[in-house]
Write a protein that holds these residues in place. Structure first.
Motif, PDB file in Angstrom:
ATOM      1  N   UNK A  99      24.932  40.648  24.054  1.00  0.00           N
ATOM      2  CA  UNK A  99      25.427  41.387  25.254  1.00  0.00           C
ATOM      3  C   UNK A  99      26.982  42.085  24.630  1.00  0.00           C
ATOM      4  N   UNK A 100      27.081  43.058  25.179  1.00  0.00           N
ATOM      5  CA  UNK A 100      28.349  43.979  24.878  1.00  0.00           C
ATOM      6  C   UNK A 100      29.157  43.813  25.968  1.00  0.00           C
ATOM      7  N   UNK A 101      30.569  43.379  26.026  1.00  0.00           N
ATOM      8  CA  UNK A 101      30.879  43.128  27.263  1.00  0.00           C
ATOM      9  C   UNK A 101      32.300  44.134  27.094  1.00  0.00           C
ATOM     10  N   UNK A 102      32.651  44.643  28.022  1.00  0.00           N
ATOM     11  CA  UNK A 102      33.759  45.554  28.461  1.00  0.00           C
ATOM     12  C   UNK A 102      34.813  44.923  29.144  1.00  0.00           C
ATOM     13  N   UNK A 103      36.127  44.639  28.622  1.00  0.00           N
ATOM     14  CA  UNK A 103      37.044  44.013  29.310  1.00  0.00           C
ATOM     15  C   UNK A 103      38.238  44.715  29.244  1.00  0.00           C
ATOM     16  N   UNK A 104      39.377  44.223  30.081  1.00  0.00           N
ATOM     17  CA  UNK A 104      40.656  44.429  30.084  1.00  0.00           C
ATOM     18  C   UNK A 104      41.656  43.407  29.771  1.00  0.00           C
ATOM     19  N   UNK A 105      42.270  43.380  28.508  1.00  0.00           N
ATOM     20  CA  UNK A 105      43.235  42.187  28.245  1.00  0.00           C
ATOM     21  C   UNK A 105      44.423  42.305  29.005  1.00  0.00           C
ATOM     22  N   UNK A 106      45.141  41.353  29.507  1.00  0.00           N
ATOM     23  CA  UNK A 106      46.346  41.232  30.004  1.00  0.00           C
ATOM     24  C   UNK A 106      47.077  39.940  29.598  1.00  0.00           C
ATOM     25  N   UNK A 107      48.409  40.069  29.338  1.00  0.00           N
ATOM     26  CA  UNK A 107      49.234  38.897  28.756  1.00  0.00           C
ATOM     27  C   UNK A 107      50.113  38.785  29.843  1.00  0.00           C
ATOM     28  N   UNK A 108      50.868  37.427  29.685  1.00  0.00           N
ATOM     29  CA  UNK A 108      52.004  37.108  30.833  1.00  0.00           C
ATOM     30  C   UNK A 108      51.592  37.391  32.091  1.00  0.00           C
ATOM     31  N   UNK A 109      50.360  36.846  32.354  1.00  0.00           N
ATOM     32  CA  UNK A 109      49.955  36.761  33.810  1.00  0.00           C
ATOM     33  C   UNK A 109      49.975  35.431  34.597  1.00  0.00           C
ATOM     34  N   UNK A 110      50.602  35.250  35.344  1.00  0.00           N
ATOM     35  CA  UNK A 110      50.670  34.142  36.346  1.00  0.00           C
ATOM     36  C   UNK A 110      49.246  33.612  36.802  1.00  0.00           C
ATOM     37  N   UNK A 111      48.810  32.397  36.721  1.00  0.00           N
ATOM     38  CA  UNK A 111      47.522  31.927  37.249  1.00  0.00           C
ATOM     39  C   UNK A 111      47.240  32.351  38.830  1.00  0.00           C
ATOM     40  N   UNK A 112      48.335  32.364  39.524  1.00  0.00           N
ATOM     41  CA  UNK A 112      48.186  32.676  41.059  1.00  0.00           C
ATOM     42  C   UNK A 112      47.974  34.174  41.192  1.00  0.00           C
ATOM     43  N   UNK A 113      48.279  34.991  40.067  1.00  0.00           N
ATOM     44  CA  UNK A 113      47.888  36.446  40.163  1.00  0.00           C
ATOM     45  C   UNK A 113      46.562  36.829  39.718  1.00  0.00           C
ATOM     46  N   UNK A 114      45.738  35.885  38.987  1.00  0.00           N
ATOM     47  CA  UNK A 114      44.486  36.343  38.532  1.00  0.00           C
ATOM     48  C   UNK A 114      43.371  36.593  39.769  1.00  0.00           C
ATOM     49  N   UNK A 115      43.364  36.266  40.909  1.00  0.00           N
ATOM     50  CA  UNK A 115      42.505  36.398  41.858  1.00  0.00           C
ATOM     51  C   UNK A 115      42.934  37.839  42.441  1.00  0.00           C
ATOM     52  N   UNK A 116      44.124  38.217  42.520  1.00  0.00           N
ATOM     53  CA  UNK A 116      44.515  39.359  43.170  1.00  0.00           C
ATOM     54  C   UNK A 116      43.987  40.452  42.187  1.00  0.00           C
ATOM     55  N   UNK A 117      44.359  40.315  40.800  1.00  0.00           N
ATOM     56  CA  UNK A 117      44.071  41.222  39.764  1.00  0.00           C
ATOM     57  C   UNK A 117      42.497  41.540  39.694  1.00  0.00           C
ATOM     58  N   UNK A 118      41.976  40.349  39.820  1.00  0.00           N
ATOM     59  CA  UNK A 118      40.538  40.354  39.647  1.00  0.00           C
ATOM     60  C   UNK A 118      39.706  41.246  40.890  1.00  0.00           C
ATOM     61  N   UNK A 119      40.508  40.988  42.100  1.00  0.00           N
ATOM     62  CA  UNK A 119      39.539  41.880  43.350  1.00  0.00           C
ATOM     63  C   UNK A 119      39.948  43.189  42.885  1.00  0.00           C
ATOM     64  N   UNK A 120      41.303  43.402  42.634  1.00  0.00           N
ATOM     65  CA  UNK A 120      41.853  44.750  42.578  1.00  0.00           C
ATOM     66  C   UNK A 120      40.745  45.635  41.531  1.00  0.00           C
ATOM     67  N   UNK A 121      40.419  45.095  40.384  1.00  0.00           N
ATOM     68  CA  UNK A 121      39.577  45.772  39.075  1.00  0.00           C
ATOM     69  C   UNK A 121      38.152  45.749  39.702  1.00  0.00           C
ATOM     70  N   UNK A 122      37.259  44.636  40.477  1.00  0.00           N
ATOM     71  CA  UNK A 122      36.380  44.731  41.036  1.00  0.00           C
ATOM     72  C   UNK A 122      36.188  45.977  41.957  1.00  0.00           C
ATOM     73  N   UNK A 123      37.222  45.929  42.900  1.00  0.00           N
ATOM     74  CA  UNK A 123      37.333  47.219  43.879  1.00  0.00           C
ATOM     75  C   UNK A 123      37.468  48.603  43.020  1.00  0.00           C
TER      76      UNK A 123
END
Length: 289
Positions: free
Chosen positions: A256-280
């Protein structure tokens, strides 16, 4: 590309309603009134619709107003609205419509219209479109995560510098005689001699999987069964200014070939918000690695 939103206002004044792709529909009352600056003070109505399709007549109007071909005007508008949604979804910048108000993303993931802060946002409108929309929204997301770095990160750097200082101090000031324990013992010498008598066997070294540093995440938003399909989608996203990458993984059905966005210096508490934003934004479920 910088697209003045006065075209949206002008079209609204003439036709009283316009629909913008994946944002919603704006509607003005039949009788409108303006203030001394030309801002519309009649209360506009806005209906959010994530499946909305841009009014075809507005594309025709935009092509005529900008003196461009219909296909170029349509592509410009599609790119403009694409970047607009990205910035709204990550909470970076609201969508300011000249003379009307601004649209922003609410906590539920939808969009709402506000006219309360119109006077405060008018002066920022020009810089808003010339600077913010020329940058990838992912850059804005990364910058936001970087600003969230707290004192713990600074403390780790201080500790690292202290350890380096101790090592340098020891190298210069501890007598070399203190390191005699590094000399080979008779048992060590015998072991070396035994090693030299044996033929050397080359053992293949297995490549180590790269260890991702703390705060670094891959947000995987789409997979394809073939590399050709993945390459085509990446080229399309990059033409819109998105910063995306691709890797592959093995599954029971193949690679499987996967498309992704790499982000550094992300707080664990921010991952859910970013995940929802990218899904939207991308319209696909997002997984995090």
């Amino acid at each position: 590309m910088s697209l003045s939103t006065r075209y949206i206002r002008e079209y609204l004044e003439l036709n009283k309603t316009v629909t913008l792709e994946k944002i919603g529909t704006l509607t003005l009352p039949d009788a409108i009134s303006k203030d001394e600056d030309g801002n519309i003070i009649s209360s506009p109505a806005f209906v959010y619709d994530k499946k909305a399709v841009t009014t075809p007549e507005f594309v025709d109007y935009l092509a005529e107003a900008t003196q461009k071909s219909h296909s170029i005007a349509s592509a410009d508008l599609e790119y403009f609205l694409d970047q607009t949604r990205q910035l709204m979804n990550i909470g970076s910048t609201p969508f300011v419509i000249d003379g009307i108000g601004f649209i922003y993303a609410d906590k539920s993931g939808g969009y709402q219209l506000s006219t309360e802060k119109l006077e405060e946002t008018k002066e920022r409108e020009k810089k808003h479109y010339e600077d913010n929309y020329s940058n990838s929204p992912l850059t804005s997301a990364t910058n936001y995560a970087t600003r969230k770095v707290n004192k713990k990160v600074i403390g780790r750097w201080v500790l690292i510098l202290l350890i380096i200082g101790v090592i340098i101090f020891g190298a210069y000031y501890i007598p070399k005689s203190s390191f005699n324990f590094f000399k080979d013992s008779p048992a060590d010498t015998a072991a070396v001699a035994d090693t030299l008598t044996k033929p050397k066997v080359n053992v293949p070294v297995q490549p180590e999987k790269p260890v991702r540093k703390e705060g670094s995440y891959h947000f995987i938003f789409q997979t394809y069964p073939t590399k050709a399909q993945a390459d085509k989608r990446i080229d399309q996203l990059k033409s819109y200014g998105n910063v995306v990458s691709m890797d592959s993984s093995s599954s029971a059905t193949g690679t499987l070939y996967r498309l992704y966005i790499a982000m550094d210096n992300v707080q664990a508490t921010d991952t859910v918000r970013l995940k929802d934003s990218l899904k939207s934004y991308y319209g696909h479920a997002v997984t995090i690695e």
